[in-house]
Design a protein around this motif. Structure first.
Motif, PDB file in Angstrom:
ATOM      1  N   VAL A  69       0.813  -1.223   0.000  1.00 37.16           N
ATOM      2  CA  VAL A  69       0.000   0.000   0.000  1.00 37.16           C
ATOM      3  C   VAL A  69       0.846   1.273   0.000  1.00 37.16           C
ATOM      4  O   VAL A  69       0.333   2.357   0.198  1.00 37.16           O
ATOM      5  CB  VAL A  69      -0.985   0.038   1.201  1.00 37.16           C
ATOM      6  N   GLY A  70       2.150   1.127  -0.229  1.00 40.99           N
ATOM      7  CA  GLY A  70       2.986   2.314  -0.328  1.00 40.99           C
ATOM      8  C   GLY A  70       3.650   2.727   0.969  1.00 40.99           C
ATOM      9  O   GLY A  70       4.335   3.758   1.013  1.00 40.99           O
ATOM     10  N   THR A  71       3.459   1.945   2.037  1.00 35.96           N
ATOM     11  CA  THR A  71       4.069   2.312   3.319  1.00 35.96           C
ATOM     12  C   THR A  71       5.596   2.294   3.228  1.00 35.96           C
ATOM     13  O   THR A  71       6.266   3.245   3.649  1.00 35.96           O
ATOM     14  CB  THR A  71       3.601   1.349   4.422  1.00 35.96           C
ATOM     15  N   GLY A  72       6.127   1.231   2.670  1.00 32.34           N
ATOM     16  CA  GLY A  72       7.578   1.095   2.552  1.00 32.34           C
ATOM     17  C   GLY A  72       8.174   2.157   1.645  1.00 32.34           C
ATOM     18  O   GLY A  72       9.205   2.774   1.961  1.00 32.34           O
ATOM     19  N   GLU A  73       7.525   2.400   0.507  1.00 27.57           N
ATOM     20  CA  GLU A  73       8.009   3.413  -0.438  1.00 27.57           C
ATOM     21  C   GLU A  73       8.001   4.795   0.211  1.00 27.57           C
ATOM     22  O   GLU A  73       8.921   5.596  -0.004  1.00 27.57           O
ATOM     23  CB  GLU A  73       7.143   3.419  -1.704  1.00 27.57           C
ATOM     24  N   SER A  74       6.953   5.047   1.024  1.00 28.86           N
ATOM     25  CA  SER A  74       6.882   6.342   1.700  1.00 28.86           C
ATOM     26  C   SER A  74       8.017   6.486   2.708  1.00 28.86           C
ATOM     27  O   SER A  74       8.607   7.566   2.842  1.00 28.86           O
ATOM     28  CB  SER A  74       5.540   6.490   2.423  1.00 28.86           C
ATOM     29  N   ALA A  75       8.307   5.394   3.426  1.00 29.82           N
ATOM     30  CA  ALA A  75       9.430   5.428   4.370  1.00 29.82           C
ATOM     31  C   ALA A  75      10.723   5.745   3.625  1.00 29.82           C
ATOM     32  O   ALA A  75      11.538   6.563   4.077  1.00 29.82           O
ATOM     33  CB  ALA A  75       9.540   4.088   5.102  1.00 29.82           C
ATOM     34  N   ALA A  76      10.906   5.110   2.474  1.00 28.98           N
ATOM     35  CA  ALA A  76      12.109   5.356   1.674  1.00 28.98           C
ATOM     36  C   ALA A  76      12.164   6.813   1.218  1.00 28.98           C
ATOM     37  O   ALA A  76      13.233   7.436   1.230  1.00 28.98           O
ATOM     38  CB  ALA A  76      12.128   4.420   0.459  1.00 28.98           C
ATOM     39  N   LEU A  77      10.994   7.355   0.851  1.00 33.28           N
ATOM     40  CA  LEU A  77      10.940   8.761   0.423  1.00 33.28           C
ATOM     41  C   LEU A  77      11.376   9.680   1.567  1.00 33.28           C
ATOM     42  O   LEU A  77      12.156  10.626   1.359  1.00 33.28           O
ATOM     43  CB  LEU A  77       9.518   9.110  -0.033  1.00 33.28           C
ATOM     44  N   GLY A  78      10.880   9.391   2.775  1.00 35.67           N
ATOM     45  CA  GLY A  78      11.251  10.202   3.931  1.00 35.67           C
ATOM     46  C   GLY A  78      12.745  10.137   4.212  1.00 35.67           C
ATOM     47  O   GLY A  78      13.397  11.147   4.474  1.00 35.67           O
ATOM     48  N   ILE A 128      15.414   7.922  11.452  1.00 37.96           N
ATOM     49  CA  ILE A 128      14.415   6.870  11.668  1.00 37.96           C
ATOM     50  C   ILE A 128      13.037   7.483  11.853  1.00 37.96           C
ATOM     51  O   ILE A 128      12.036   7.035  11.280  1.00 37.96           O
ATOM     52  CB  ILE A 128      14.808   6.041  12.905  1.00 37.96           C
ATOM     53  N   LEU A 129      13.010   8.557  12.642  1.00 34.35           N
ATOM     54  CA  LEU A 129      11.737   9.224  12.923  1.00 34.35           C
ATOM     55  C   LEU A 129      11.132   9.790  11.635  1.00 34.35           C
ATOM     56  O   LEU A 129       9.921   9.682  11.387  1.00 34.35           O
ATOM     57  CB  LEU A 129      11.978  10.356  13.924  1.00 34.35           C
ATOM     58  N   THR A 130      11.992  10.371  10.803  1.00 38.26           N
ATOM     59  CA  THR A 130      11.503  10.920   9.537  1.00 38.26           C
ATOM     60  C   THR A 130      10.934   9.820   8.652  1.00 38.26           C
ATOM     61  O   THR A 130       9.867   9.976   8.041  1.00 38.26           O
ATOM     62  CB  THR A 130      12.651  11.637   8.793  1.00 38.26           C
ATOM     63  N   ALA A 131      11.663   8.697   8.595  1.00 46.39           N
ATOM     64  CA  ALA A 131      11.179   7.583   7.780  1.00 46.39           C
ATOM     65  C   ALA A 131       9.821   7.118   8.280  1.00 46.39           C
ATOM     66  O   ALA A 131       8.893   6.877   7.487  1.00 46.39           O
ATOM     67  CB  ALA A 131      12.187   6.435   7.823  1.00 46.39           C
ATOM     68  N   ALA A 132       9.684   7.000   9.623  1.00 48.41           N
ATOM     69  CA  ALA A 132       8.411   6.524  10.186  1.00 48.41           C
ATOM     70  C   ALA A 132       7.296   7.526   9.923  1.00 48.41           C
ATOM     71  O   ALA A 132       6.172   7.143   9.567  1.00 48.41           O
ATOM     72  CB  ALA A 132       8.571   6.276  11.689  1.00 48.41           C
ATOM     73  N   ALA A 133       7.611   8.821  10.068  1.00 51.41           N
ATOM     74  CA  ALA A 133       6.581   9.848   9.835  1.00 51.41           C
ATOM     75  C   ALA A 133       6.136   9.840   8.381  1.00 51.41           C
ATOM     76  O   ALA A 133       4.939   9.940   8.075  1.00 51.41           O
ATOM     77  CB  ALA A 133       7.115  11.223  10.222  1.00 51.41           C
ATOM     78  N   ALA A 134       7.103   9.698   7.462  1.00 55.86           N
ATOM     79  CA  ALA A 134       6.754   9.657   6.041  1.00 55.86           C
ATOM     80  C   ALA A 134       5.914   8.418   5.739  1.00 55.86           C
ATOM     81  O   ALA A 134       4.935   8.482   4.981  1.00 55.86           O
ATOM     82  CB  ALA A 134       8.022   9.666   5.189  1.00 55.86           C
ATOM     83  N   ALA A 135       6.286   7.301   6.358  1.00 54.48           N
ATOM     84  CA  ALA A 135       5.514   6.067   6.153  1.00 54.48           C
ATOM     85  C   ALA A 135       4.084   6.265   6.624  1.00 54.48           C
ATOM     86  O   ALA A 135       3.124   5.832   5.967  1.00 54.48           O
ATOM     87  CB  ALA A 135       6.166   4.911   6.913  1.00 54.48           C
ATOM     88  N   MET A 136       3.940   6.959   7.751  1.00 49.07           N
ATOM     89  CA  MET A 136       2.601   7.185   8.292  1.00 49.07           C
ATOM     90  C   MET A 136       1.791   8.092   7.369  1.00 49.07           C
ATOM     91  O   MET A 136       0.609   7.841   7.109  1.00 49.07           O
ATOM     92  CB  MET A 136       2.701   7.799   9.682  1.00 49.07           C
ATOM     93  N   ALA A 137       2.447   9.140   6.850  1.00 46.00           N
ATOM     94  CA  ALA A 137       1.741  10.041   5.936  1.00 46.00           C
ATOM     95  C   ALA A 137       1.285   9.282   4.695  1.00 46.00           C
ATOM     96  O   ALA A 137       0.146   9.430   4.237  1.00 46.00           O
ATOM     97  CB  ALA A 137       2.644  11.209   5.560  1.00 46.00           C
ATOM     98  N   GLY A 138       2.168   8.424   4.155  1.00 45.30           N
ATOM     99  CA  GLY A 138       1.812   7.662   2.960  1.00 45.30           C
ATOM    100  C   GLY A 138       0.662   6.710   3.214  1.00 45.30           C
ATOM    101  O   GLY A 138      -0.269   6.591   2.406  1.00 45.30           O
ATOM    102  N   THR A 139       0.701   6.018   4.366  1.00 46.52           N
ATOM    103  CA  THR A 139      -0.369   5.071   4.682  1.00 46.52           C
ATOM    104  C   THR A 139      -1.676   5.801   4.935  1.00 46.52           C
ATOM    105  O   THR A 139      -2.751   5.344   4.533  1.00 46.52           O
ATOM    106  CB  THR A 139       0.009   4.227   5.919  1.00 46.52           C
TER     107      THR A 139
END
Lengths: 318, 251
Positions: free
Chosen positions: A81-90, A107-118
């Motif tokens: 659903v794009g969670t991983g890709e969003s983490a990579a983007l962050g 790490i926090l940025t990756a998690a926040a980006a993953a959350m935004a994507g999801t």
């Protein structure tokens, strides 16, 4: 199976032992207490790798189960659903904007980006007609593709392709040594914490109306669920890369057997996720020993097979 | 008493409810009737806070709906919408047990388990309690949701077309049980019903809606007469009497 959890935990023990005994270095792990060389290999390589596989499998299984309850659809996983890709983007963004940032901030940025994507995925599928079950996974795949291509484009423009391939390519554990897997404990802890809200997730899985009628703040539970899914996925993607199918297949199998009373089934999902990933990792390490096939590749074969069987077989009556 | 004042509601720009002001009495079985699209379900869903209130106010006893925390409301008011969504894979016993959630927040006591077991028994689900929700018929699932709502054991019970999917005997059984809850346990029940005769036979109070406005309110004898019903449904309707209550003839 009368005690599925017992059976799975019993299967985990030999799998874990086998993982500790498997590796390119020929050592006797049972002699480790008296053999400093064996001890070094065990503590620096074999044990971290084994723990990384266990944590990843368990956490991804739980994340998948939560995601499926949140969006009320069985055909999605954190990897679709794009969670991983969003983490990579962050992660890519902070690498470019603040390359000297401390690791916890990355790490926090990756998690926040993953959350935004999801969250974006959830917002999009809310607008879909509720009976169109298959549009949900398709939307996820499209969204993942779009975000993934943005990551690739930016990385291409900034000469960071090598960096992102470790996140976006098929995951594998061969690079895991002590000091390079520990953030996976955060993934494991997040998945463990989710158990305490298991009833809430199960009620939300009945739909927002039922949850509201029972007095649950649906937004809060949704956010908590998204946070767990995103944290788990971000940690896994940034340490070992994308591991496909675990978060999709394991929740489906367990739901067939045990249903969706998550308080009962989440521990089982964790154990089964760990066991399945461990088995696949072992296969990958043994097929061309001493060389390795990435666990993601093995998981793709095995997971796709299991998923097809699940699609064609009717659920067992309980 | 549920006090509705000046409620108007729009969905996607289309007016559904227009300036509704009414009282739903305590300790009575109230039926909301009216033609399709009259706004019955919307009104019930607004009272049950399943939809956000756009205009007007709702007071349930002394509680202002928009100012009362959802969890406090859940101990005083149970609401069951129409189940149109895909079923989750829960055992019926687990589903009904979730009706006690507002009271125990995850730590069920012996009393909670007793009430759950009673609710399962009441709706004839004892033998099915270990079946999964996605493996029972529509009527059985509907009974399980109703049992969950009963297990919530609230002063107010709001049900949106609870007779959907139920056969004649279960429909009658449900209305009789609701009437019993009102009579013996002092509860207050509000139901949206499609078949007017269920309202005629069991309701104490009737609110008739048409085009988002209140067309008539009162006892079944006051509302269910040929003139009011014919105008309400734009159809020639006769009303006879059976065992001292109105019987609507519309076939």
């Amino acid at each position: 199976m009368k005690h599925p959890l017992g059976v799975t935990v019993a299967a985990l023990v030999p799998l874990t032992l086998a993982s500790l005994m498997t590796g390119a270095a020929s050592i006797d792990v049972f002699a480790a207490p008296s053999d400093p060389w064996a001890m070094l290999v065990l503590m620096e390589s074999r044990l971290p790798r084994t723990l990384a596989v266990l944590l990843t499998g368990a956490a991804l299984g739980v994340a998948g189960m939560l995601l499926q309850a949140l969006v009320r659809n069985r055909f999605v996983g954190p990897d679709t659903v794009g969670t991983g890709e969003s983490a990579a983007l962050g992660l890519l963004a902070i690498t470019l904007l603040a390359p000297a940032a401390p690791i916890w901030l990355k790490i926090l940025t990756a998690a926040a980006a993953a959350m935004a994507g999801t969250a974006l995925f959830v917002a999009v599928i809310r607008r879909l007609p509720p009976r169109e079950v298959m549009l949900v996974p398709i939307t996820g795949i499209v969204l993942a593709g779009v975000i993934g291509s943005i990551v690739t484009y930016i990385a291409w423009q900034t000469d960071l392709i090598q960096l992102i391939t470790t996140w976006l390519m098929t995951g594998e554990f061969s690079g895991v040594i002590a000091g390079r897997y520990e953030v996976l404990w955060i993934a494991g802890a997040a998945a463990g914490l989710a158990w305490f809200a298991a009833d809430r997730f199960a009620i939300l899985g009945l739909g927002e109306e039922v949850a509201t009628g029972l007095g649950l703040g649906t937004k809060g539970i949704m956010r908590l669920g998204l946070a767990v899914v995103s944290l788990v996925t971000a940690m896994v993607v940034t340490t070992v890369g994308m591991i496909p199918f675990i978060g999709l297949v394991v929740p489906n199998i367990i739901s067939r057997i045990m249903g969706d009373n998550l308080r009962q089934s989440l521990p089982m999902v964790a154990a089964a996720g760990a066991a399945l990933l461990m088995a696949c990792d072992l296969i990958g390490r043994l097929v061309r020993y001493p060389f390795e096939i990435p666990v993601g590749t093995i998981m793709g074969f095995v997971g796709a097979g299991i998923f097809l069987i699940l699609l064609y077989r009717k659920p067992a009556h309980g | 008493m549920i006090q509705l004042s000046g409620i108007s509601h729009r969905i996607g720009g289309a007016p559904i409810l227009n300036d509704i002001t009414a009282e739903l009495p305590r300790g009575k079985l109230t039926a909301l009737i009216g033609p399709n699209g009259a706004g019955k379900s919307t009104l019930l869903r607004l009272i049950g806070r399943l939809e956000p209130l756009q205009q007007g106010s709702i007071h349930i006893d002394e509680m202002d709906l928009t100012r009362t925390p959802s969890v406090d409301l859940a101990r005083r008011l149970a609401v069951l919408g129409q189940q149109t969504q895909i079923a989750s894979r829960l055992r019926l016993s687990d589903l009904v047990a979730f009706g006690r959630w507002p009271h125990h927040q995850g730590r069920a006591t012996a009393r909670d388990r007793k009430i759950t077991a009673e609710a399962l028994e009441t709706f004839g689900l004892g033998d099915l309690s270990h079946r999964f929700l996605d493996e029972v018929s529509g009527g059985q699932a509907q009974r399980a949701y109703l049992a969950m709502t009963f297990a919530q054991d609230t002063d107010w019970l709001l049900l949106d077309e609870p007779l959907n999917n139920l056969d004649m005997s279960h429909a009658r059984g449900l209305m009789s049980r609701l009437s019993g809850l009102v009579g013996s346990a002092g509860k207050s029940v509000v139901v949206v019903v499609h078949e007017v005769n269920y309202a005629a036979a069991w309701a104490d109070h009737i609110v008739a809606l048409k085009d988002g406005r209140i067309a008539a309110t009162g006892t079944p004898d006051e509302v269910l007469n040929a003139g009011t019903l014919s105008a309400l449904y734009d159809t020639e309707i006769e009303v006879a009497r059976h065992q001292g209550r109105p019987l609507v003839l519309h076939h």
